[in-house]
Design a protein around this motif. Structure first.
Motif, PDB file in Angstrom:
ATOM      1  N   ARG A  65       5.076  -2.457  -6.320  1.00 14.50           N
ATOM      2  CA  ARG A  65       4.977  -2.644  -5.029  1.00 14.50           C
ATOM      3  C   ARG A  65       4.528  -1.124  -5.025  1.00 14.50           C
ATOM      4  O   ARG A  65       3.464  -1.259  -4.937  1.00 14.50           O
ATOM      5  N   ASN A  66       4.958  -0.271  -5.832  1.00 11.54           N
ATOM      6  CA  ASN A  66       4.517   1.174  -6.337  1.00 11.54           C
ATOM      7  C   ASN A  66       3.331   1.226  -7.305  1.00 11.54           C
ATOM      8  O   ASN A  66       3.631   1.202  -8.580  1.00 11.54           O
ATOM      9  N   PRO A  67       2.317   1.917  -6.498  1.00 10.88           N
ATOM     10  CA  PRO A  67       1.229   1.875  -7.031  1.00 10.88           C
ATOM     11  C   PRO A  67       1.317   3.180  -8.499  1.00 10.88           C
ATOM     12  O   PRO A  67       0.457   3.298  -9.742  1.00 10.88           O
ATOM     13  N   SER A  68       1.994   4.059  -8.091  1.00 14.41           N
ATOM     14  CA  SER A  68       2.256   5.183  -9.390  1.00 14.41           C
ATOM     15  C   SER A  68       3.485   4.466 -10.453  1.00 14.41           C
ATOM     16  O   SER A  68       3.284   5.204 -11.224  1.00 14.41           O
ATOM     17  N   PHE A 102      -0.944  -4.828  -2.823  1.00 13.75           N
ATOM     18  CA  PHE A 102      -0.419  -5.062  -1.006  1.00 13.75           C
ATOM     19  C   PHE A 102      -1.164  -3.764  -0.007  1.00 13.75           C
ATOM     20  O   PHE A 102      -1.027  -3.576   0.222  1.00 13.75           O
ATOM     21  N   GLU A 103      -1.371  -2.606  -1.148  1.00 15.74           N
ATOM     22  CA  GLU A 103      -2.150  -1.386  -0.706  1.00 15.74           C
ATOM     23  C   GLU A 103      -2.770  -1.391   0.078  1.00 15.74           C
ATOM     24  O   GLU A 103      -3.709  -0.911   1.606  1.00 15.74           O
ATOM     25  N   VAL A 104      -4.200  -2.533  -0.261  1.00 14.64           N
ATOM     26  CA  VAL A 104      -4.964  -2.578   0.050  1.00 14.64           C
ATOM     27  C   VAL A 104      -4.377  -3.484   1.519  1.00 14.64           C
ATOM     28  O   VAL A 104      -5.356  -3.696   2.467  1.00 14.64           O
ATOM     29  N   LYS A 108      -2.253  -4.070   3.157  1.00 14.37           N
ATOM     30  CA  LYS A 108      -2.507  -2.665   4.524  1.00 14.37           C
ATOM     31  C   LYS A 108      -3.017  -2.247   5.221  1.00 14.37           C
ATOM     32  O   LYS A 108      -3.252  -1.557   5.590  1.00 14.37           O
ATOM     33  N   ASP A 163      -4.117   0.869   3.500  1.00 19.09           N
ATOM     34  CA  ASP A 163      -4.189   2.280   3.009  1.00 19.09           C
ATOM     35  C   ASP A 163      -4.998   2.594   2.095  1.00 19.09           C
ATOM     36  O   ASP A 163      -5.321   2.083   1.317  1.00 19.09           O
ATOM     37  N   ARG A 164      -4.961   3.822   1.419  1.00 19.79           N
ATOM     38  CA  ARG A 164      -6.307   4.457   0.315  1.00 19.79           C
ATOM     39  C   ARG A 164      -5.512   3.769  -1.224  1.00 19.79           C
ATOM     40  O   ARG A 164      -4.627   3.884  -0.791  1.00 19.79           O
ATOM     41  N   PHE A 165      -6.783   3.738  -2.012  1.00 17.57           N
ATOM     42  CA  PHE A 165      -5.860   2.656  -2.909  1.00 17.57           C
ATOM     43  C   PHE A 165      -6.978   3.782  -4.212  1.00 17.57           C
ATOM     44  O   PHE A 165      -8.333   3.999  -4.089  1.00 17.57           O
TER      45      PHE A 165
END
Length: 135
Positions: free
Chosen positions: A99-102, A24-26, A28, A30-32
């Motif tokens: 959802r959260n990459p961390s 999802f971050e990609v 959106k 966002d940085r990844f």
């Protein structure tokens, strides 16, 4: 950047990759972290290999559900697709599809997973990939 994390950018904002395999971050913009994105794609590919289908047209399901297991409990179609899989495979999917990459598993954590270590690791030599990079 200066915080020591690997980050990739898409400065031209040109879409790349198939949406079904991108986290999802990609999507959106966002940085990844490229390594984390690769692991997400590998696990999506594993899901596709296990059940013969993708999770949908994109990772938009993470807007509603934080983890794969949460998504699984709310989707009868997904439960049907995974009905032939054991709990180890489902837990492996859940470790990465978040959802959260961390909160996603690292490569080392995935290689220590019971499903991976009992099926894949005996046939692979991953020590080279788990060593720290020397510059």
């Amino acid at each position: 950047d200066g915080d020591g994390r690997r980050a990739l950018f898409n400065p031209a904002n040109v879409p790349f990759g198939k949406k079904q395999y991108l986290p999802f971050e990609v999507l959106k913009g966002d940085r990844f972290d490229g390594c984390a994105v690769d692991l997400w794609s590998v696990i999506i590919t594993l899901f596709h290999m296990l059940v013969g289908d993708t999770l949908g047209p994109s990772a938009a399901w993470v807007l509603r559900y934080e983890t794969f297991l949460e998504f699984l409990t709310h989707s009868s179609h997904l439960r049907y697709l995974l009905s032939g899989q054991n709990g180890y495979a489902i837990n492996l999917l859940d470790k990465e599809l978040r959802r959260n990459p961390s909160t996603r598993a690292t490569l080392e954590q995935l290689t220590q997973d019971p499903w991976v270590s009992s099926f894949a690791i005996p046939f692979l030599f991953l020590e080279h990939y788990l060593e720290p990079l020397v510059e």
